[in-house]
Design an enzyme around this catalytic site. Structure first.
Site, PDB file in Angstrom:
ATOM      1  N   ALA A 195      81.056  14.861-112.614  1.00 44.36           N
ATOM      2  CA  ALA A 195      82.216  15.437-111.946  1.00 44.36           C
ATOM      3  C   ALA A 195      81.898  15.846-110.516  1.00 44.36           C
ATOM      4  O   ALA A 195      82.718  15.659-109.605  1.00 44.36           O
ATOM      5  CB  ALA A 195      82.724  16.642-112.741  1.00 44.36           C
ATOM      6  N   ASP A 239      84.376   8.045-111.365  1.00 45.02           N
ATOM      7  CA  ASP A 239      83.800   7.225-112.437  1.00 45.02           C
ATOM      8  C   ASP A 239      84.189   5.758-112.333  1.00 45.02           C
ATOM      9  O   ASP A 239      83.414   4.873-112.713  1.00 45.02           O
ATOM     10  CB  ASP A 239      84.238   7.763-113.807  1.00 45.02           C
ATOM     11  CG  ASP A 239      83.573   9.087-114.150  1.00 45.02           C
ATOM     12  OD1 ASP A 239      82.777   9.578-113.328  1.00 45.02           O
ATOM     13  OD2 ASP A 239      83.857   9.617-115.236  1.00 45.02           O
ATOM     14  N   ASP A 294      98.578  12.752-117.174  1.00 47.00           N
ATOM     15  CA  ASP A 294      98.348  13.797-118.165  1.00 47.00           C
ATOM     16  C   ASP A 294      98.397  15.166-117.488  1.00 47.00           C
ATOM     17  O   ASP A 294      99.457  15.631-117.092  1.00 47.00           O
ATOM     18  CB  ASP A 294      97.010  13.557-118.865  1.00 47.00           C
ATOM     19  CG  ASP A 294      96.839  14.374-120.134  1.00 47.00           C
ATOM     20  OD1 ASP A 294      97.713  15.205-120.437  1.00 47.00           O
ATOM     21  OD2 ASP A 294      95.823  14.185-120.826  1.00 47.00           O
ATOM     22  N   GLY A 306      93.451  18.121-113.176  1.00 51.63           N
ATOM     23  CA  GLY A 306      92.100  18.530-113.537  1.00 51.63           C
ATOM     24  C   GLY A 306      91.349  17.461-114.295  1.00 51.63           C
ATOM     25  O   GLY A 306      90.121  17.492-114.369  1.00 51.63           O
ATOM     26  N   GLY A 307      92.091  16.521-114.891  1.00 46.92           N
ATOM     27  CA  GLY A 307      91.462  15.402-115.568  1.00 46.92           C
ATOM     28  C   GLY A 307      90.613  15.794-116.764  1.00 46.92           C
ATOM     29  O   GLY A 307      90.723  16.892-117.309  1.00 46.92           O
ATOM     30  N   HIS A 311      61.385  38.941-107.004  1.00 51.47           N
ATOM     31  CA  HIS A 311      60.621  39.141-108.242  1.00 51.47           C
ATOM     32  C   HIS A 311      61.242  40.296-109.036  1.00 51.47           C
ATOM     33  O   HIS A 311      61.657  41.289-108.447  1.00 51.47           O
ATOM     34  CB  HIS A 311      59.172  39.475-107.899  1.00 51.47           C
ATOM     35  CG  HIS A 311      58.329  39.839-109.090  1.00 51.47           C
ATOM     36  ND1 HIS A 311      57.861  38.892-109.983  1.00 51.47           N
ATOM     37  CD2 HIS A 311      57.900  41.047-109.549  1.00 51.47           C
ATOM     38  CE1 HIS A 311      57.154  39.504-110.929  1.00 51.47           C
ATOM     39  NE2 HIS A 311      57.168  40.809-110.696  1.00 51.47           N
ATOM     40  N   GLU A 364      70.156   8.623-132.716  1.00 48.74           N
ATOM     41  CA  GLU A 364      70.054   7.908-131.443  1.00 48.74           C
ATOM     42  C   GLU A 364      69.366   6.562-131.679  1.00 48.74           C
ATOM     43  O   GLU A 364      68.289   6.511-132.252  1.00 48.74           O
ATOM     44  CB  GLU A 364      69.264   8.736-130.431  1.00 48.74           C
ATOM     45  CG  GLU A 364      68.855   8.014-129.166  1.00 48.74           C
ATOM     46  CD  GLU A 364      70.037   7.389-128.426  1.00 48.74           C
ATOM     47  OE1 GLU A 364      69.967   6.172-128.154  1.00 48.74           O
ATOM     48  OE2 GLU A 364      71.024   8.105-128.145  1.00 48.74           O
ATOM     49  N   GLY A 410      78.557   7.730-124.886  1.00 49.17           N
ATOM     50  CA  GLY A 410      78.773   7.488-123.464  1.00 49.17           C
ATOM     51  C   GLY A 410      80.240   7.307-123.122  1.00 49.17           C
ATOM     52  O   GLY A 410      81.121   7.388-123.982  1.00 49.17           O
TER      53      GLY A 410
END
Length: 461
Positions: free
Chosen positions: A313, A305, A36, A39-40, A438, A201, A266
């Protein structure tokens, strides 16, 4: 036609292109195959477009806070321009990756690739079929959204995350199936854009499988409710009707009216067609097991994955670096104790790293916990963002930091300090001795450290 090279990398997502880039930097000959776009998923239809939309809509999420400051904000969303801008961000980054690969001497080929035997890859591309022969092959083919029975993606009424990121429309009513990271992030974006959003859910809590504390879950749930996002827990999606989504809860079946539904339950890898059987590798539930050096078989390495573990990633990219350096011989072994942070882009953001309090106790640690509420932090109040907290978990005897949880604006950035501290084996005293500017948000981590040491400064015990 046949080509030979030292290394072939299949998949140009965060794992694959990083591995190829590093191998090229080290002077090795590498071919990167992608069916494709370089970068996926992450760059083209995941992390980057999601965060671009999150940033673009951020002012809309602050309207209530700004109103309390006396600043009234009205906005009109030009959806075509937002699409164009998001696509431009993605294109700029993709072109940058392509230039980096070229500068490293990586040859990028576009096409479908599959293993055809030890050291062999057969690919079908724009110029026909090609056989590649290599000393080692790296598989980095990523993952894809999970589809639910009865709710197949059609891009019109039933969306995948990819469909939602394409901004086809802003539905009047949107149901998000799945209260995990992707579902909550896109629920946040579409609520800001004007949709009435319901999150369904099936588990009894949001973010199942993620070690967010009960305190963190309560804070996040409170914020989602304030934004107007309805949460339905213990509720399973079972089908689609003409009017909306059919669900089942402990109270029975009912229909939730909606114009569109986003299924975000998922992701999982799909090694079908990759030819793993030709090298004697059998996936388990789609994942490919490896040894500590990412090797799954003779000359076959798996990262990202497809290998399993957290489907993140940044974890995939780091594995790309490690496997490249192992293959090039500049590293003898891969570390086994990597600390992997997680950032969730809700409102407020969530940052997690290391062990939660519950996980640390379950692992047998005697722990000390330090907390600091965002409502006591000067910078947070100055920005009208009092909802959230910092939490640290440390080993009681040594003070060594074990984990951190941040629920606050910029938590995705703030968690890096805690990740570094855990990776380096630092103690609470080390953090306490570090001067923080701060007024800033990182002071919250310092204050939580002081609380864990029993000497809180700007909060009561």
């Amino acid at each position: 036609m046949k080509k030979t090279c030292e290394f072939v990398v299949i998949g140009a997502g965060p794992a694959g292109y990083v591995a190829a880039r590093r191998l090229g930097q080290l002077g090795r000959e590498v071919i990167l195959v992608e069916r494709d776009q370089v970068g996926g998923t992450c760059l083209n239809r995941g992390c980057i477009p999601t965060k671009a939309l999150y940033a673009a809509t951020a002012p809309l999420g602050r309207r209530a806070a700004l109103g309390e400051m006396g600043i009234e904000l009205s906005a009109r969303v030009d959806l075509p321009r937002l699409r164009e801008w998001t696509a431009g961000v993605v294109a700029t980054l993709r072109q940058g990756v392509e230039k980096l690969l070229g500068a490293s001497g990586v040859e990028v080929l576009k096409g479908e690739a599959r293993l055809s035997g030890p050291g062999l890859v057969r690919m079908a591309g724009e110029e026909g079929e090609l056989e590649l022969q290599a000393e080692a092959i790296v598989l980095a083919t990523g993952s894809a959204p999970i589809q639910l029975p009865g709710l197949p993606f059609d891009g019109e009424r039933v969306w995948s995350s990819r469909d939602a990121l394409a901004l086809p429309k802003v539905p009047e009513q949107l149901v998000v199936v799945g209260g995990g990271v992707i579902g909550l992030e896109l629920a946040t974006v579409y609520r800001r854009l004007g949709s009435q959003v319901t999150v369904v859910e099936m588990q009894e809590r949001l973010l199942p499988g993620i070690g967010l504390s009960r305190r963190g879950l309560a804070t996040l749930g409170q914020s989602l409710k304030r934004q107007g996002i309805e949460i339905r827990l213990n509720t399973a999606a079972i089908g689609c009707t003409e009017a909306g989504l059919l669900v089942r809860s402990p109270d029975g079946e009912e229909e939730i009216p909606c114009e569109a539904m986003l299924v975000a339950v998922g992701r999982r890898p799909d090694p079908t067609g990759l030819g793993l059987e030709t090298v004697g590798i059998e996936p388990q539930r789609g994942f490919v097991a490896t040894d500590g050096s990412f090797q799954a078989g003779s000359g076959i390495y798996v990262i990202g994955d497809l290998r399993g573990g957290p489907l993140l990633a940044h974890k995939a990219s780091h594995e790309g670096l490690l496997v490249a350096e192992l293959l090039a011989g500049v590293r003898d072994s891969a570390p086994t104790d990597l600390v992997i942070p997680q950032a969730i882009f809700t409102q407020p953001e969530v940052g997690l790293v290391g062990l939660s309090e519950e996980e640390a106790r379950a692992a047998g640690y005697q722990v000390t916990v330090g907390r600091f509420p965002l409502g006591a932090l000067g910078r947070a109040l100055a920005e009208g963002e009092p909802l959230g907290h910092f939490q640290l978990v440390a080993e009681k005897d040594t003070g060594r930091l074990l984990g951190a949880e941040i629920v606050a604006p910029h938590a995705s950035d703030l968690i890096a300090e805690a990740a570094l501290a855990i990776q380096a084996g630092l103690t609470l005293e080390s953090l306490a001795d570090t001067v923080h500017a701060h007024p800033t948000f990182p002071e919250g981590l310092w204050e939580a450290t002081l609380a864990a040491l029993g000497r809180p400064l700007h909060a009561l015990r």
